[in-house]
Design a protein around this motif. Structure first.
Motif, PDB file in Angstrom:
ATOM      1  N   TYR A   1      -1.337   6.629  -8.682  1.00 52.90           N
ATOM      2  CA  TYR A   1      -0.920   7.507  -7.590  1.00 52.90           C
ATOM      3  C   TYR A   1      -1.825   7.331  -6.380  1.00 52.90           C
ATOM      4  O   TYR A   1      -1.359   7.270  -5.229  1.00 52.90           O
ATOM      5  CB  TYR A   1      -0.947   8.949  -8.085  1.00 52.90           C
ATOM      6  CG  TYR A   1      -0.435   9.968  -7.107  1.00 52.90           C
ATOM      7  CD1 TYR A   1       0.880   9.944  -6.655  1.00 52.90           C
ATOM      8  CD2 TYR A   1      -1.277  10.981  -6.640  1.00 52.90           C
ATOM      9  CE1 TYR A   1       1.350  10.888  -5.771  1.00 52.90           C
ATOM     10  CE2 TYR A   1      -0.815  11.937  -5.763  1.00 52.90           C
ATOM     11  CZ  TYR A   1       0.500  11.887  -5.322  1.00 52.90           C
ATOM     12  OH  TYR A   1       0.972  12.828  -4.428  1.00 52.90           O
TER      13      TYR A   1
ATOM     14  N   LYS B   1      -0.561   5.771  -2.721  1.00 48.45           N
ATOM     15  CA  LYS B   1      -0.775   6.510  -1.481  1.00 48.45           C
ATOM     16  C   LYS B   1      -1.572   5.685  -0.477  1.00 48.45           C
ATOM     17  O   LYS B   1      -1.308   5.728   0.733  1.00 48.45           O
ATOM     18  CB  LYS B   1      -1.503   7.818  -1.764  1.00 48.45           C
ATOM     19  CG  LYS B   1      -0.647   8.894  -2.399  1.00 48.45           C
ATOM     20  CD  LYS B   1       0.411   9.407  -1.443  1.00 48.45           C
ATOM     21  CE  LYS B   1       1.202  10.553  -2.052  1.00 48.45           C
ATOM     22  NZ  LYS B   1       2.263  11.037  -1.126  1.00 48.45           N
TER      23      LYS B   1
ATOM     24  N   SER C   1       1.875   3.733   1.029  1.00 52.97           N
ATOM     25  CA  SER C   1       2.133   4.690   2.116  1.00 52.97           C
ATOM     26  C   SER C   1       1.180   4.499   3.281  1.00 52.97           C
ATOM     27  O   SER C   1       1.268   5.234   4.271  1.00 52.97           O
ATOM     28  CB  SER C   1       2.021   6.126   1.579  1.00 52.97           C
ATOM     29  OG  SER C   1       2.926   6.338   0.522  1.00 52.97           O
TER      30      SER C   1
ATOM     31  N   SER D   1      -1.739   5.382   3.704  1.00 52.17           N
ATOM     32  CA  SER D   1      -2.563   6.553   3.977  1.00 52.17           C
ATOM     33  C   SER D   1      -3.858   6.376   3.191  1.00 52.17           C
ATOM     34  O   SER D   1      -4.029   6.922   2.094  1.00 52.17           O
ATOM     35  CB  SER D   1      -1.845   7.844   3.574  1.00 52.17           C
ATOM     36  OG  SER D   1      -2.661   8.976   3.840  1.00 52.17           O
TER      37      SER D   1
ATOM     38  N   GLN E   1      -5.905   9.518   2.324  1.00 49.66           N
ATOM     39  CA  GLN E   1      -5.329  10.334   1.262  1.00 49.66           C
ATOM     40  C   GLN E   1      -5.565   9.698  -0.103  1.00 49.66           C
ATOM     41  O   GLN E   1      -5.838  10.390  -1.083  1.00 49.66           O
ATOM     42  CB  GLN E   1      -3.837  10.528   1.510  1.00 49.66           C
ATOM     43  CG  GLN E   1      -3.244  11.706   0.744  1.00 49.66           C
ATOM     44  CD  GLN E   1      -1.851  12.047   1.220  1.00 49.66           C
ATOM     45  OE1 GLN E   1      -1.173  11.223   1.814  1.00 49.66           O
ATOM     46  NE2 GLN E   1      -1.434  13.273   0.965  1.00 49.66           N
ATOM     47  N   GLY E   2      -5.487   8.369  -0.167  1.00 48.79           N
ATOM     48  CA  GLY E   2      -5.773   7.685  -1.417  1.00 48.79           C
ATOM     49  C   GLY E   2      -7.216   7.860  -1.854  1.00 48.79           C
ATOM     50  O   GLY E   2      -7.499   8.082  -3.032  1.00 48.79           O
TER      51      GLY E   2
END
Length: 339
Positions: free
Chosen positions: A296, A300, A304, A306, A309-310
């Motif tokens: 996940y 991210k 994505s 990002s 965020q990761g």
């Protein structure tokens, strides 16, 4: 003149001069070291010796992990995207915005629950099977035990990509050995079954791969701990009427418990961070139903774009695993391993 007359003429003998604790230049002279001082100095050196021995390892680990960890912490409080990555511009600071967005996302909690459940199943199966095999090894003959140990080491040393390829072949829908064997028992209707259409069945295959790769380390470590159990205590307990369960509970378990806790803690950390097994079995592109926290965080950050965020998800994972490490240290203190 006699000797007595000579002594009487010279007068009474001079009293002995007390030894000056100071030297000729007025400074204190050297004092003799007592046995107690020598013992304290040796004990102090003995206490520092373990720290000096692990100091090179600590410095090497710090040199490798200090910068990435600090960079991860800083990036989690920023908003780094593709533009900042390519241009080299300093990303804007957003404070705890990344963490509030992640903790407020229901998908994150769903992935976390899936990760915890997957980790728990893997750890329970690994430790249970590993302990049973290790106890079995204590009752095997020497050549059988050596053969089994060589097989375990060979399985342990197998590269992850090779092991994943083998399990992909075993679970293949068209030519997999697993489907062929089940079809011979349950019928031809099972041929062509795709194990990964259902996430529960897919995770069962992934769990088998994880447990298969972790059992050799657990077995060898627990077998080494079992060899330290005094045989005379087991024989005495048997003579007192204790059954096999009682001998294990009151004689064997207290001896192997510290090693068992250590291996369990390591298994929790490893299985919580499983990445390669899922990634390889799902063809380098896992579906959302197969995402754990590691996957996940990767999706991210790189899918994505990002990155902050990761890294925030990765930092939350580190904090969760830190709780496991604290529990392990507390258990060591209770068992007397750490003073």
């Amino acid at each position: 003149m006699t000797a007595a007359d000579t002594q009487e003429a010279a007068g009474p003998p001079a009293p002995p001069v007390p030894r000056d604790p100071k030297g000729t230049d007025g400074r204190p002279g050297p004092e003799k070291e007592t046995a107690g001082d020598l013992g304290k100095r040796r004990r102090k050196k003995g206490e520092l010796l373990p720290f000096l021995l692990i100091l090179p390892a600590i410095l090497a680990i710090a040199a490798v992990y200090a910068f990435p960890l600090s960079k991860t912490v800083i990036m989690s409080f920023q908003d780094m995207g593709r533009r900042e990555l390519w241009t080299g511009e300093s990303p804007p600071w957003v404070g705890f915005e990344q963490f509030t967005n992640i903790l407020g996302d229901s998908e994150f909690w769903s992935v976390t629950g899936r990760t915890v459940l997957f980790m728990a199943v893997c750890v329970v199966l690994t430790m249970a099977i590993g302990l049973l095999v290790a106890m079995m090894m204590t009752r095997l003959s020497t050549w059988v035990r050596l053969t089994l140990t060589a097989a375990l080491i060979a399985a342990w040393s197998m590269p992850l990509m090779v092991a994943a390829s083998i399990f992909r072949w075993l679970s293949d829908s068209d030519y997999g050995l697993l489907n062929t064997l089940i079809a011979k028992v349950a019928g031809d209707d099972f041929l062509g079954h795709n194990w990964f259409l259902d996430p529960w069945q897919g995770f069962a295959i992934i769990t088998l791969l994880v447990v298969w790769g972790a059992i050799p380390f657990v077995v060898i470590t627990l077998y080494a701990a079992l060899t330290q159990v005094p045989r005379e205590l087991e024989e005495a307990a048997a003579l007192d009427g204790a059954n096999v369960r009682g001998i294990f509970r009151f004689v064997t378990w207290p001896v192997i418990r510290p090693v068992f806790v250590m291996v369990t803690t390591l298994s929790v950390i490893w299985d919580f961070n499983v990445f390669g097994q899922i990634w390889l079995l799902r063809g380098n592109k896992p579906e959302p139903e197969y995402e754990t926290l590691g996957l996940y965080s990767f999706s991210k950050a790189f899918e994505s774009t990002s990155f902050s965020q990761g890294t925030a998800i990765a930092l939350i994972t580190v904090l969760l695993l830190s709780g496991v490490a604290v529990y392990y240290l507390r258990q060591l203190m209770k068992t007397g391993e750490v003073e």
